[in-house]
Design a protein around this motif. Structure first.
Motif, PDB file in Angstrom:
ATOM      1  N   GLN A 189      -3.729 -30.568  -7.662  1.00  0.00           N
ATOM      2  CA  GLN A 189      -3.330 -29.223  -8.092  1.00  0.00           C
ATOM      3  C   GLN A 189      -3.530 -29.181  -9.598  1.00  0.00           C
ATOM      4  O   GLN A 189      -2.939 -29.961 -10.344  1.00  0.00           O
ATOM      5  N   ILE A 190      -4.361 -28.272 -10.075  1.00  0.00           N
ATOM      6  CA  ILE A 190      -4.722 -28.199 -11.484  1.00  0.00           C
ATOM      7  C   ILE A 190      -4.176 -26.900 -12.068  1.00  0.00           C
ATOM      8  O   ILE A 190      -4.377 -25.820 -11.504  1.00  0.00           O
ATOM      9  N   SER A 191      -3.463 -27.024 -13.173  1.00  0.00           N
ATOM     10  CA  SER A 191      -2.907 -25.856 -13.857  1.00  0.00           C
ATOM     11  C   SER A 191      -3.436 -25.825 -15.283  1.00  0.00           C
ATOM     12  O   SER A 191      -3.388 -26.843 -15.981  1.00  0.00           O
ATOM     13  N   LEU A 192      -3.929 -24.680 -15.704  1.00  0.00           N
ATOM     14  CA  LEU A 192      -4.323 -24.463 -17.091  1.00  0.00           C
ATOM     15  C   LEU A 192      -3.265 -23.548 -17.708  1.00  0.00           C
ATOM     16  O   LEU A 192      -3.236 -22.340 -17.442  1.00  0.00           O
ATOM     17  N   SER A 193      -2.368 -24.134 -18.485  1.00  0.00           N
ATOM     18  CA  SER A 193      -1.169 -23.418 -18.932  1.00  0.00           C
ATOM     19  C   SER A 193      -1.432 -22.656 -20.221  1.00  0.00           C
ATOM     20  O   SER A 193      -0.929 -22.993 -21.301  1.00  0.00           O
ATOM     21  N   THR A 194      -2.234 -21.613 -20.104  1.00  0.00           N
ATOM     22  CA  THR A 194      -2.489 -20.697 -21.205  1.00  0.00           C
ATOM     23  C   THR A 194      -2.789 -19.338 -20.603  1.00  0.00           C
ATOM     24  O   THR A 194      -3.084 -19.231 -19.403  1.00  0.00           O
ATOM     25  N   GLY A 195      -2.708 -18.288 -21.409  1.00  0.00           N
ATOM     26  CA  GLY A 195      -2.930 -16.955 -20.856  1.00  0.00           C
ATOM     27  C   GLY A 195      -1.983 -16.691 -19.704  1.00  0.00           C
ATOM     28  O   GLY A 195      -0.780 -16.853 -19.819  1.00  0.00           O
ATOM     29  N   GLY A 196      -2.519 -16.301 -18.555  1.00  0.00           N
ATOM     30  CA  GLY A 196      -1.677 -16.056 -17.387  1.00  0.00           C
ATOM     31  C   GLY A 196      -1.402 -17.287 -16.553  1.00  0.00           C
ATOM     32  O   GLY A 196      -0.794 -17.211 -15.490  1.00  0.00           O
ATOM     33  N   HIS A 197      -1.819 -18.474 -17.023  1.00  0.00           N
ATOM     34  CA  HIS A 197      -1.577 -19.757 -16.361  1.00  0.00           C
ATOM     35  C   HIS A 197      -2.306 -19.845 -15.012  1.00  0.00           C
ATOM     36  O   HIS A 197      -1.754 -19.562 -13.949  1.00  0.00           O
ATOM     37  N   LEU A 198      -3.544 -20.262 -15.088  1.00  0.00           N
ATOM     38  CA  LEU A 198      -4.373 -20.413 -13.895  1.00  0.00           C
ATOM     39  C   LEU A 198      -3.967 -21.657 -13.119  1.00  0.00           C
ATOM     40  O   LEU A 198      -3.784 -22.736 -13.689  1.00  0.00           O
ATOM     41  N   VAL A 199      -3.820 -21.513 -11.794  1.00  0.00           N
ATOM     42  CA  VAL A 199      -3.503 -22.618 -10.894  1.00  0.00           C
ATOM     43  C   VAL A 199      -4.505 -22.614  -9.751  1.00  0.00           C
ATOM     44  O   VAL A 199      -4.802 -21.551  -9.189  1.00  0.00           O
ATOM     45  N   PHE A 200      -5.025 -23.802  -9.395  1.00  0.00           N
ATOM     46  CA  PHE A 200      -5.886 -23.907  -8.218  1.00  0.00           C
ATOM     47  C   PHE A 200      -5.850 -25.341  -7.701  1.00  0.00           C
ATOM     48  O   PHE A 200      -5.306 -26.242  -8.350  1.00  0.00           O
ATOM     49  N   TRP A 201      -6.403 -25.541  -6.526  1.00  0.00           N
ATOM     50  CA  TRP A 201      -6.478 -26.865  -5.912  1.00  0.00           C
ATOM     51  C   TRP A 201      -7.949 -27.231  -5.747  1.00  0.00           C
ATOM     52  O   TRP A 201      -8.796 -26.364  -5.505  1.00  0.00           O
ATOM     53  N   SER A 202      -8.237 -28.536  -5.862  1.00  0.00           N
ATOM     54  CA  SER A 202      -9.622 -28.953  -5.692  1.00  0.00           C
ATOM     55  C   SER A 202      -9.699 -30.454  -5.467  1.00  0.00           C
ATOM     56  O   SER A 202      -8.837 -31.211  -5.924  1.00  0.00           O
ATOM     57  N   THR A 203     -10.756 -30.866  -4.769  1.00  0.00           N
ATOM     58  CA  THR A 203     -11.130 -32.283  -4.732  1.00  0.00           C
ATOM     59  C   THR A 203     -12.011 -32.556  -5.943  1.00  0.00           C
ATOM     60  O   THR A 203     -12.350 -31.636  -6.704  1.00  0.00           O
ATOM     61  N   GLU A 204     -12.405 -33.826  -6.112  1.00  0.00           N
ATOM     62  CA  GLU A 204     -13.169 -34.177  -7.310  1.00  0.00           C
ATOM     63  C   GLU A 204     -14.530 -33.477  -7.374  1.00  0.00           C
ATOM     64  O   GLU A 204     -15.047 -33.234  -8.465  1.00  0.00           O
ATOM     65  N   ASP A 205     -15.116 -33.149  -6.216  1.00  0.00           N
ATOM     66  CA  ASP A 205     -16.429 -32.510  -6.243  1.00  0.00           C
ATOM     67  C   ASP A 205     -16.465 -31.211  -5.440  1.00  0.00           C
ATOM     68  O   ASP A 205     -17.530 -30.702  -5.106  1.00  0.00           O
ATOM     69  N   GLY A 206     -15.267 -30.656  -5.156  1.00  0.00           N
ATOM     70  CA  GLY A 206     -15.230 -29.441  -4.344  1.00  0.00           C
ATOM     71  C   GLY A 206     -14.960 -28.203  -5.167  1.00  0.00           C
ATOM     72  O   GLY A 206     -14.688 -28.265  -6.374  1.00  0.00           O
ATOM     73  N   PRO A 207     -15.032 -27.024  -4.526  1.00  0.00           N
ATOM     74  CA  PRO A 207     -14.746 -25.767  -5.220  1.00  0.00           C
ATOM     75  C   PRO A 207     -13.239 -25.563  -5.375  1.00  0.00           C
ATOM     76  O   PRO A 207     -12.428 -26.280  -4.780  1.00  0.00           O
ATOM     77  N   ALA A 208     -12.889 -24.562  -6.170  1.00  0.00           N
ATOM     78  CA  ALA A 208     -11.475 -24.214  -6.341  1.00  0.00           C
ATOM     79  C   ALA A 208     -10.952 -23.523  -5.091  1.00  0.00           C
ATOM     80  O   ALA A 208     -11.653 -22.721  -4.467  1.00  0.00           O
ATOM     81  N   GLU A 209      -9.714 -23.848  -4.726  1.00  0.00           N
ATOM     82  CA  GLU A 209      -9.076 -23.237  -3.562  1.00  0.00           C
ATOM     83  C   GLU A 209      -7.825 -22.490  -4.000  1.00  0.00           C
ATOM     84  O   GLU A 209      -7.042 -22.983  -4.827  1.00  0.00           O
ATOM     85  N   ASP A 210      -7.645 -21.297  -3.407  1.00  0.00           N
ATOM     86  CA  ASP A 210      -6.410 -20.518  -3.542  1.00  0.00           C
ATOM     87  C   ASP A 210      -5.984 -20.332  -4.996  1.00  0.00           C
ATOM     88  O   ASP A 210      -4.808 -20.492  -5.342  1.00  0.00           O
ATOM     89  N   ALA A 211      -6.896 -19.998  -5.862  1.00  0.00           N
ATOM     90  CA  ALA A 211      -6.588 -19.823  -7.275  1.00  0.00           C
ATOM     91  C   ALA A 211      -5.740 -18.574  -7.504  1.00  0.00           C
ATOM     92  O   ALA A 211      -5.932 -17.546  -6.853  1.00  0.00           O
TER      93      ALA A 211
END
Length: 499
Positions: free
Chosen positions: A451-473
């Protein structure tokens, strides 16, 4: 006004506030009437209005316990068992160096919510007789006192405990210069010791646009909490102080308000190497399984909590981490946890090799938290045997300027969680920052799903494997549109293109 009348009135008030259909039958009153009736109570020297419905009530320090006990009830009754034009008056009681605010019953509070009671004014004659008190506050069942700097806390507390009463008494005083030397150097500086302290500007108004000066840090204190109703308190005080003396430790904090046999105390020693001996002294006196609430800190910077664990194994683990270049700052022996400051990615990789290696002396599920010295408030943590599989990714992020990171084991949906925050070198929203971050994450890779979170702006959250696309962002910040847009939509498009 009796205690029974007071209780009945408050019960009716609470029932009405709880919506039980009982009409508020409290008599109407005015603030002038409150002032007049309060001034007529025993032991009251004056009542002064400091605002429209705010009062200072000055008590005679020579008033007796019986009068003060009745006055405490009567004042509480006047505040809470009458209806006033704009709510209950705010009343502060003063007696010498002691003060306390009369509690106001919360109307509308649901059943079970604690409500205040009368102040413990009957304890004032006892409190006034205590030596070395600079200031004090009163509450319903307790009192807190600020003592002069050089008060002998052991003698002071022993003398206070010789007068049993239903009172929880907290006492604190500033540390002396000698005691401050038992604290880590950073704590001494943060505490506002006189060393290297600039004098305030005598003319701060020269620049009206200048920011307000920072408040002075609070001086470290030695503190005790005593339940004076405990018949075994004097013996427990003696036992605790003698054990601290046997440990060659400074007792800086203790709570003797509990009837439990375990000591609740904080101690200071000169060096990290002195900590095991301090715990050994307490184990010999109280038992190895009674030390969960014993805390020891050294002037060299190590804090240890809970003496029920294997302290020798924890110190052996500390030695391994120090050899790796980390500085261990805390241990929790009861829970099996260590915290280390790590200056760079190379040290982090060496730490991971130590925690996952055959010489590691603690269980594999020992929690290891690390703090990048640039962002000590962020503490990525994993079990000891999990660090080898995560250290490379975290180290690479640090080395590429993403050093404001929080990272830990995952939840039901993720194998680990990664929260990335803006730093001095990376703002996360610029094209260059996005490209650098994606490059690190895709190059280093990881196992499982993150689960990857970019805590800036509106705080983007998504799930991903190491080589997969973003899920449920989605955007997780409260009030933000959940649908990613702008820089967040750009990041997701770039992330998916790199899959």
């Amino acid at each position: 006004m009796t205690r029974i009348a007071l209780a009945v009135g408050l019960v009716l008030t609470l029932l009405a506030a709880a919506g039980c259909g009982v009409r508020d039958t409290r008599p109407e009153s005015t603030y002038a009437e409150f002032e007049q009736q309060a001034a007529a109570l025993a032991g009251v020297r004056s009542v002064t209005a400091t605002a429209a419905s705010t009062y200072m009530i000055d008590l005679d320090p020579q008033a007796g316990e019986a009068d003060l006990a009745q006055t405490a009830d009567d004042l509480f009754f006047l505040v809470n068992d009458h209806r006033y034009p704009t709510g209950a008056p705010e009343a502060t009681v003063e007696s010498g160096v002691f003060s306390g605010e009369i509690g106001v019953v919360r109307q509308g509070a649901p059943p079970g919510v604690p409500q205040p009671g009368p102040l413990g004014l009957a304890h004032l004659p006892f409190l006034h007789a205590l030596p070395d008190v600079e200031a004090g506050t009163l509450s319903e069942r307790g009192a807190s006192v600020q003592l002069t700097e050089h008060t002998d806390m052991r003698t002071w507390a022993t003398d206070a405990a010789a007068s049993p009463r239903e009172l929880r008494l907290s006492a604190r005083r500033p540390m002396t210069a000698d005691e401050l030397r038992m604290l880590p150097a950073d704590d001494r500086t943060a505490a506002g010791s006189t060393e290297d302290t600039a004098s305030p500007d005598p003319n701060p108004a020269a620049d009206p646009n200048a920011p307000a000066p920072e408040p002075a840090p609070e001086q470290p204190v030695v503190s005790l909490v005593l339940d004076l109703s405990r018949p075994d308190l004097p013996a427990d005080l003696t036992r605790l102080h003698e054990t601290a003396d046997a440990a060659s430790a400074l007792l800086i904090e203790a709570d003797l308000s509990s009837t439990l046999p375990e000591p609740d105390a904080a101690l200071a020693v000169s060096a990290d190497a002195d900590i095991p001996a301090a715990y050994a002294a307490f184990a010999a006196e109280y038992g190895q399984d009674q030390l969960d609430d014993v805390r020891v800190r050294s002037a060299e910077g190590l804090s240890v909590t809970g003496g029920g664990g294997n302290i020798d194994a924890h110190f052996a683990a500390r030695d391994l981490l120090v050899e790796a270049g980390a500085a261990v700052t805390s241990m929790d022996l009861r829970r099996g946890a260590l915290t280390a400051e790590v200056p760079d990615g190379t040290t982090l990789r060496a730490l991971a090799a130590a925690t996952g290696g055959p010489a590691w002396p603690l269980p594999s599920d020992t929690r290891i938290s690390v703090r990048n010295t640039a962002h000590p408030d962020d503490s990525p943590y994993f079990d000891a045997d999990e660090w080898p599989s995560h250290a490379d990714l975290l180290a690479a992020l640090w080395e590429n300027g993403f050093d404001a990171i929080r990272m830990s084991g995952g939840t039901q949906r993720s194998d680990f969680d990664l929260r990335i925050q803006p730093s001095d070198t990376q703002d996360l929203t610029s094209p260059d920052s996005r490209a650098a971050l994606i490059d690190v994450l895709r190059t280093i890779g990881w196992g499982g799903k993150a689960q990857i979170s970019l805590s800036t702006g509106g705080h983007l959250v998504f799930w991903s494997t190491e080589d997969g696309p973003a899920e449920d962002a989605y955007m997780s910040l409260h009030g933000a549109d959940r649908k990613p847009s702008g820089w967040a939509a750009d990041f997701l498009a770039e992330w998916d293109a790199s899959a």
